[in-house]
Design a protein around this motif. Structure first.
Motif, PDB file in Angstrom:
ATOM      1  N   ALA A  67       0.833  -1.207   0.000  1.00  0.00           N
ATOM      2  CA  ALA A  67       0.000   0.000   0.000  1.00  0.00           C
ATOM      3  C   ALA A  67       0.866   1.255   0.000  1.00  0.00           C
ATOM      4  CB  ALA A  67      -0.926  -0.004   1.225  1.00  0.00           C
ATOM      5  N   MET A  68       1.953   1.229   0.787  1.00  0.00           N
ATOM      6  CA  MET A  68       2.840   2.384   0.878  1.00  0.00           C
ATOM      7  C   MET A  68       3.489   2.682  -0.478  1.00  0.00           C
ATOM      8  SD  MET A  68       5.903   3.085   3.651  1.00  0.00           S
ATOM      9  CE  MET A  68       4.993   2.194   4.901  1.00  0.00           C
ATOM     10  N   GLU A  69       3.825   1.634  -1.212  1.00  0.00           N
ATOM     11  CA  GLU A  69       4.424   1.816  -2.533  1.00  0.00           C
ATOM     12  C   GLU A  69       3.457   2.483  -3.497  1.00  0.00           C
ATOM     13  OE1 GLU A  69       5.997  -1.897  -3.930  1.00  0.00           O
ATOM     14  OE2 GLU A  69       7.353  -2.078  -2.202  1.00  0.00           O
ATOM     15  N   HIS A  70       2.177   2.400  -3.209  1.00  0.00           N
ATOM     16  CA  HIS A  70       1.150   3.039  -4.044  1.00  0.00           C
ATOM     17  C   HIS A  70       0.633   4.324  -3.415  1.00  0.00           C
ATOM     18  CE1 HIS A  70       0.977  -0.126  -7.048  1.00  0.00           C
ATOM     19  NE2 HIS A  70       1.114  -0.976  -6.043  1.00  0.00           N
ATOM     20  N   GLY A  71       1.388   4.846  -2.455  1.00  0.00           N
ATOM     21  CA  GLY A  71       1.032   6.119  -1.850  1.00  0.00           C
ATOM     22  C   GLY A  71      -0.084   6.049  -0.824  1.00  0.00           C
ATOM     23  N   GLU A  72      -0.417   4.873  -0.375  1.00  0.00           N
ATOM     24  CA  GLU A  72      -1.483   4.698   0.600  1.00  0.00           C
ATOM     25  C   GLU A  72      -0.894   4.282   1.942  1.00  0.00           C
ATOM     26  OE1 GLU A  72      -4.525   5.442  -0.099  1.00  0.00           O
ATOM     27  OE2 GLU A  72      -4.297   5.632  -2.261  1.00  0.00           O
ATOM     28  N   VAL A  73      -1.575   4.644   2.991  1.00  0.00           N
ATOM     29  CA  VAL A  73      -1.168   4.231   4.327  1.00  0.00           C
ATOM     30  C   VAL A  73      -2.315   3.446   4.942  1.00  0.00           C
ATOM     31  CG1 VAL A  73      -0.543   5.006   6.635  1.00  0.00           C
ATOM     32  CG2 VAL A  73       0.348   6.213   4.637  1.00  0.00           C
ATOM     33  N   ILE A  74      -2.007   2.270   5.432  1.00  0.00           N
ATOM     34  CA  ILE A  74      -3.003   1.483   6.157  1.00  0.00           C
ATOM     35  C   ILE A  74      -2.672   1.650   7.633  1.00  0.00           C
ATOM     36  CG2 ILE A  74      -4.015  -0.778   6.549  1.00  0.00           C
ATOM     37  CD1 ILE A  74      -3.101  -1.585   3.752  1.00  0.00           C
ATOM     38  N   PRO A  75      -3.426   2.488   8.318  1.00  0.00           N
ATOM     39  CA  PRO A  75      -3.112   2.740   9.725  1.00  0.00           C
ATOM     40  C   PRO A  75      -3.474   1.543  10.598  1.00  0.00           C
ATOM     41  CG  PRO A  75      -5.142   3.854   9.121  1.00  0.00           C
ATOM     42  CD  PRO A  75      -4.598   3.232   7.863  1.00  0.00           C
ATOM     43  N   ALA A  76      -2.896   1.532  11.784  1.00  0.00           N
ATOM     44  CA  ALA A  76      -3.225   0.472  12.737  1.00  0.00           C
ATOM     45  C   ALA A  76      -4.702   0.587  13.101  1.00  0.00           C
ATOM     46  CB  ALA A  76      -2.364   0.606  13.982  1.00  0.00           C
ATOM     47  N   SER A  77      -5.377  -0.541  13.053  1.00  0.00           N
ATOM     48  CA  SER A  77      -6.800  -0.557  13.387  1.00  0.00           C
ATOM     49  C   SER A  77      -6.966  -0.932  14.859  1.00  0.00           C
ATOM     50  CB  SER A  77      -7.536  -1.588  12.520  1.00  0.00           C
ATOM     51  OG  SER A  77      -7.187  -2.901  12.920  1.00  0.00           O
ATOM     52  N   ILE A  78      -8.168  -0.804  15.345  1.00  0.00           N
ATOM     53  CA  ILE A  78      -8.443  -1.208  16.721  1.00  0.00           C
ATOM     54  C   ILE A  78      -8.159  -2.703  16.896  1.00  0.00           C
ATOM     55  CG2 ILE A  78     -10.919  -1.597  16.358  1.00  0.00           C
ATOM     56  CD1 ILE A  78      -9.257  -0.241  19.564  1.00  0.00           C
ATOM     57  N   TRP A  79      -8.467  -3.494  15.862  1.00  0.00           N
ATOM     58  CA  TRP A  79      -8.181  -4.928  15.931  1.00  0.00           C
ATOM     59  C   TRP A  79      -6.682  -5.182  16.027  1.00  0.00           C
ATOM     60  CZ3 TRP A  79     -11.204  -8.569  17.452  1.00  0.00           C
ATOM     61  CH2 TRP A  79     -12.575  -8.471  17.240  1.00  0.00           C
ATOM     62  N   GLY A  80      -5.885  -4.381  15.316  1.00  0.00           N
ATOM     63  CA  GLY A  80      -4.436  -4.519  15.381  1.00  0.00           C
ATOM     64  C   GLY A  80      -3.908  -4.217  16.772  1.00  0.00           C
ATOM     65  N   LYS A  81      -4.496  -3.211  17.408  1.00  0.00           N
ATOM     66  CA  LYS A  81      -4.066  -2.843  18.758  1.00  0.00           C
ATOM     67  C   LYS A  81      -4.485  -3.904  19.775  1.00  0.00           C
ATOM     68  CE  LYS A  81      -3.978   1.958  17.511  1.00  0.00           C
ATOM     69  NZ  LYS A  81      -4.475   3.282  17.619  1.00  0.00           N
ATOM     70  N   VAL A  82      -5.708  -4.418  19.628  1.00  0.00           N
ATOM     71  CA  VAL A  82      -6.168  -5.489  20.522  1.00  0.00           C
ATOM     72  C   VAL A  82      -5.299  -6.727  20.334  1.00  0.00           C
ATOM     73  CG1 VAL A  82      -8.090  -7.075  20.989  1.00  0.00           C
ATOM     74  CG2 VAL A  82      -8.531  -4.629  20.684  1.00  0.00           C
ATOM     75  N   LYS A  83      -4.952  -7.026  19.093  1.00  0.00           N
ATOM     76  CA  LYS A  83      -4.095  -8.164  18.783  1.00  0.00           C
ATOM     77  C   LYS A  83      -2.748  -8.029  19.470  1.00  0.00           C
ATOM     78  CE  LYS A  83      -1.242  -7.819  15.884  1.00  0.00           C
ATOM     79  NZ  LYS A  83       0.226  -7.572  15.894  1.00  0.00           N
ATOM     80  N   THR A  84      -2.170  -6.842  19.413  1.00  0.00           N
ATOM     81  CA  THR A  84      -0.862  -6.617  20.031  1.00  0.00           C
ATOM     82  C   THR A  84      -0.921  -6.834  21.542  1.00  0.00           C
ATOM     83  OG1 THR A  84      -0.201  -5.085  18.288  1.00  0.00           O
ATOM     84  CG2 THR A  84       0.976  -4.918  20.390  1.00  0.00           C
ATOM     85  N   VAL A  85      -1.919  -6.270  22.183  1.00  0.00           N
ATOM     86  CA  VAL A  85      -2.068  -6.436  23.639  1.00  0.00           C
ATOM     87  C   VAL A  85      -2.267  -7.916  23.978  1.00  0.00           C
ATOM     88  CG1 VAL A  85      -3.558  -5.915  25.618  1.00  0.00           C
ATOM     89  CG2 VAL A  85      -2.912  -4.091  24.025  1.00  0.00           C
ATOM     90  N   ALA A  86      -3.111  -8.602  23.219  1.00  0.00           N
ATOM     91  CA  ALA A  86      -3.371 -10.020  23.480  1.00  0.00           C
ATOM     92  C   ALA A  86      -2.100 -10.853  23.294  1.00  0.00           C
ATOM     93  CB  ALA A  86      -4.489 -10.536  22.577  1.00  0.00           C
ATOM     94  N   GLN A  87      -1.340 -10.570  22.235  1.00  0.00           N
ATOM     95  CA  GLN A  87      -0.122 -11.342  21.992  1.00  0.00           C
ATOM     96  C   GLN A  87       0.925 -11.110  23.078  1.00  0.00           C
ATOM     97  OE1 GLN A  87       1.345 -10.669  18.014  1.00  0.00           O
ATOM     98  NE2 GLN A  87      -0.331 -11.804  17.071  1.00  0.00           N
ATOM     99  N   VAL A  88       1.080  -9.864  23.498  1.00  0.00           N
ATOM    100  CA  VAL A  88       2.039  -9.570  24.567  1.00  0.00           C
ATOM    101  C   VAL A  88       1.632 -10.306  25.847  1.00  0.00           C
ATOM    102  CG1 VAL A  88       2.915  -7.742  26.087  1.00  0.00           C
ATOM    103  CG2 VAL A  88       2.860  -7.382  23.603  1.00  0.00           C
TER     104      VAL A  88
END
Length: 184
Positions: free
Chosen positions: A111-132
């Motif tokens: 996405a970045m190579e095409h000028g787009e940014v995929i920001p961290a989603s709430i699911w990504g943040k929940v995933k990080t907390v759960a994995q830690v």
């Protein structure tokens, strides 16, 4: 070019803590588990701290954009592989989590190579907390109590949902671009 600032320094420290984590986890005698838990906790904290500082002080850099996610992947992958080696985690769980991490990183890079940014989603943040939390529990809890097995399954499910969320978000970006709609 590597810009020496606090967020980038924290990222480098996190990378340097990876072999310390693995050595602590895999040592056969002594306070390895306690040290491993402390190292993993500190490294995980630097992940949250470096991003917060970079945004707050406007110190976001190319080095940080590239190396911060890589440092995270190294830390999580090293912990998971070590836990599989110690027979505290099923290999298939580690592979699902590792595959999601690298697939989403690749997707974000595309996405970045095409000028787009995929920001961290709430699911990504929940995933990080759960994995830690999961890794810390797998390091510190003796045996395999049922509640821990359930937590591992829940973390794996959250990881998969988070990955799907990123892929559907990317799909929406591509479809909007094909329709000529402005990007949000």
């Amino acid at each position: 070019m590597f810009e020496l600032n606090l967020p980038n320094l924290l990222t480098v420290i996190r990378i340097l803590l990876v072999p310390v984590l693995v050595a602590a986890l895999l040592q056969e005698a002594g306070p390895g588990e306690s040290l491993a838990a402390a190292v993993f906790a500190v490294a995980s904290f630097t992940d949250a701290l470096d991003g917060w500082i970079a945004r707050r002080q406007k110190k976001v850099s190319t080095f940080g954009k590239l190396m911060d996610p890589l440092a995270d992947k190294l830390l999580v992958t090293a912990a998971l592989v070590s836990l599989v080696s110690l027979q505290r985690l099923s290999a298939w769980v580690a592979m699902v989590i590792i595959a999601r991490e690298f697939a989403v990183t690749g997707l974000r890079q595309l996405a970045m190579e095409h000028g787009e940014v995929i920001p961290a989603s709430i699911w990504g943040k929940v995933k990080t907390v759960a994995q830690v939390a999961m890794v810390l529990l797998l390091i510190t809890v003796d045996g395999s109590p049922t509640w821990l097995d359930v937590f591992v399954w829940l973390t794996t499910a959250i990881t998969v949902v988070s990955g799907a969320d990123y892929f559907f978000g990317f799909r929406s970006l591509v479809q909007a671009r094909l329709r000529g709609e402005p990007q949000s």
